[in-house]
Design a protein around this motif. Structure first.
Motif, PDB file in Angstrom:
ATOM      1  N   TYR A  89      21.048 -65.920-118.796  1.00 40.92           N
ATOM      2  CA  TYR A  89      22.349 -67.006-118.280  1.00 40.92           C
ATOM      3  C   TYR A  89      23.246 -66.379-118.088  1.00 40.92           C
ATOM      4  CZ  TYR A  89      19.790 -70.647-119.626  1.00 40.92           C
ATOM      5  OH  TYR A  89      18.703 -71.603-119.952  1.00 40.92           O
ATOM      6  N   GLU A  90      23.118 -64.259-118.025  1.00 45.39           N
ATOM      7  CA  GLU A  90      24.289 -63.870-117.127  1.00 45.39           C
ATOM      8  C   GLU A  90      25.324 -64.453-115.981  1.00 45.39           C
ATOM      9  OE1 GLU A  90      25.628 -61.141-119.022  1.00 45.39           O
ATOM     10  OE2 GLU A  90      24.522 -61.430-120.499  1.00 45.39           O
ATOM     11  N   ALA A  91      26.473 -64.381-116.197  1.00 45.46           N
ATOM     12  CA  ALA A  91      27.252 -64.857-114.861  1.00 45.46           C
ATOM     13  C   ALA A  91      26.756 -63.849-113.377  1.00 45.46           C
ATOM     14  CB  ALA A  91      28.628 -64.349-115.124  1.00 45.46           C
ATOM     15  N   VAL A  92      26.148 -62.440-114.314  1.00 47.66           N
ATOM     16  CA  VAL A  92      26.091 -61.584-112.818  1.00 47.66           C
ATOM     17  C   VAL A  92      25.238 -62.045-111.643  1.00 47.66           C
ATOM     18  CG1 VAL A  92      24.400 -59.925-113.406  1.00 47.66           C
ATOM     19  CG2 VAL A  92      26.292 -59.376-111.836  1.00 47.66           C
ATOM     20  N   PHE A  93      23.390 -63.082-112.618  1.00 44.28           N
ATOM     21  CA  PHE A  93      22.798 -63.135-111.873  1.00 44.28           C
ATOM     22  C   PHE A  93      22.808 -65.154-111.064  1.00 44.28           C
ATOM     23  CE2 PHE A  93      21.095 -60.447-115.241  1.00 44.28           C
ATOM     24  CZ  PHE A  93      20.436 -59.780-114.185  1.00 44.28           C
ATOM     25  N   LYS A  94      24.462 -65.628-111.698  1.00 44.63           N
ATOM     26  CA  LYS A  94      24.616 -66.905-111.037  1.00 44.63           C
ATOM     27  C   LYS A  94      23.518 -68.108-110.812  1.00 44.63           C
ATOM     28  CE  LYS A  94      27.607 -64.491-108.169  1.00 44.63           C
ATOM     29  NZ  LYS A  94      27.809 -64.071-106.184  1.00 44.63           N
ATOM     30  N   LYS A  95      22.211 -67.761-112.281  1.00 46.03           N
ATOM     31  CA  LYS A  95      21.892 -69.003-112.652  1.00 46.03           C
ATOM     32  C   LYS A  95      20.596 -68.536-111.600  1.00 46.03           C
ATOM     33  CE  LYS A  95      24.193 -71.987-115.405  1.00 46.03           C
ATOM     34  NZ  LYS A  95      24.505 -73.185-115.313  1.00 46.03           N
ATOM     35  N   ARG A  96      19.875 -67.420-110.616  1.00 46.42           N
ATOM     36  CA  ARG A  96      19.408 -67.412-109.841  1.00 46.42           C
ATOM     37  C   ARG A  96      17.990 -66.903-110.404  1.00 46.42           C
ATOM     38  NH1 ARG A  96      22.378 -63.662-105.538  1.00 46.42           N
ATOM     39  NH2 ARG A  96      22.964 -62.410-108.252  1.00 46.42           N
ATOM     40  N   GLY A  97      17.117 -67.802-109.849  1.00 42.45           N
ATOM     41  CA  GLY A  97      15.829 -67.096-110.222  1.00 42.45           C
ATOM     42  C   GLY A  97      15.959 -68.520-112.089  1.00 42.45           C
ATOM     43  N   LEU A  98      16.569 -68.977-112.329  1.00 40.29           N
ATOM     44  CA  LEU A  98      16.591 -69.122-114.136  1.00 40.29           C
ATOM     45  C   LEU A  98      15.758 -69.724-114.012  1.00 40.29           C
ATOM     46  CD1 LEU A  98      18.610 -69.850-116.711  1.00 40.29           C
ATOM     47  CD2 LEU A  98      18.987 -71.934-115.345  1.00 40.29           C
ATOM     48  N   GLY A  99      15.143 -70.717-113.880  1.00 34.95           N
ATOM     49  CA  GLY A  99      13.671 -71.069-114.283  1.00 34.95           C
ATOM     50  C   GLY A  99      12.654 -70.793-114.907  1.00 34.95           C
ATOM     51  N   ASP A 100      12.312 -69.254-113.789  1.00 37.37           N
ATOM     52  CA  ASP A 100      11.191 -68.433-113.881  1.00 37.37           C
ATOM     53  C   ASP A 100      11.898 -67.302-114.748  1.00 37.37           C
ATOM     54  OD1 ASP A 100       9.599 -68.678-111.754  1.00 37.37           O
ATOM     55  OD2 ASP A 100      10.514 -67.799-110.267  1.00 37.37           O
ATOM     56  N   CYS A 101      12.563 -67.340-115.227  1.00 35.34           N
ATOM     57  CA  CYS A 101      13.691 -66.746-116.472  1.00 35.34           C
ATOM     58  C   CYS A 101      12.970 -67.032-117.376  1.00 35.34           C
ATOM     59  CB  CYS A 101      14.799 -66.445-116.094  1.00 35.34           C
ATOM     60  SG  CYS A 101      15.578 -64.636-117.486  1.00 35.34           S
ATOM     61  N   THR A 102      13.273 -68.411-117.860  1.00 34.75           N
ATOM     62  CA  THR A 102      12.641 -68.965-119.139  1.00 34.75           C
ATOM     63  C   THR A 102      11.584 -68.511-119.184  1.00 34.75           C
ATOM     64  OG1 THR A 102      13.759 -71.013-118.368  1.00 34.75           O
ATOM     65  CG2 THR A 102      15.472 -69.690-119.017  1.00 34.75           C
TER      66      THR A 102
END
Length: 166
Positions: A41-54
């Motif tokens: 959820y770091e702002a720098v990533f702008k939620k890119r790949g959020l589903g894969d991250c979690t």
């Protein structure tokens, strides 16, 4: 990568998979689930790949504590609700539980009974399907085909076996 969104998604998938599977990360950093998941959820990533991250986040915990699948479910809940509020926390937890199901089947392809017992321990009943979907997704990736519905009968927890057949 150009304009090909599928390729960009694949890159983010690989980034998060590698991040959580790195042996350096899977040490004591995995003891704090909120800290481990906060990078998603770091702002720098702008939620890119959020589903894969979690999705890949429980890998760090499971590398540090092999086969502690039920504990990984608790880790997901503590991490997601430690940094978020609903509905984002529930979504995070569902994705993380999917990752636990994925890892459970990956390490127990010959014994889906383990998968059934793990998926039965999810905190929210709606997450049973997420746990199973993670396993089925891994099976499809590894074996190149759909998870055989007949294998669902190997699960000795009736509600999970029923959900598996969906």
């Amino acid at each position: 990568l150009g304009a090909n969104m599928a390729s960009k998604a694949d890159v983010w998938n690989g980034i998060w998979m590698d991040h959580f599977a790195s042996t350096e990360y899977s040490g004591h950093d995995a003891d704090d689930p909120a800290m481990a998941l906060s990078i998603c959820y770091e702002a720098v990533f702008k939620k890119r790949g959020l589903g894969d991250c979690t999705l890949y986040s429980p890998t760090a915990f499971l590398l540090h504590r092999p086969r502690a699948y039920v504990e990984a479910l608790t880790w997901c809940q503590q991490g997601c609700f430690g940094i978020l509020t609903d509905p984002a926390a529930s979504s995070c937890e569902r994705s993380c539980v999917t990752g636990v199901g994925m890892q459970t089947l990956k390490e127990n392809m010959d014994n889906v009974t383990v998968l059934g017992r793990v998926c039965d321990q999810v905190r929210a009943s709606g997450h049973i399907q997420a746990c199973l979907n993670g396993a089925k997704g891994y099976y499809s990736f590894a074996m190149g085909g759909k998870f055989p519905v007949a294998r669902c009968s190997e699960i000795d927890v009736p509600r999970v076996a029923k959900a598996c057949k969906r």
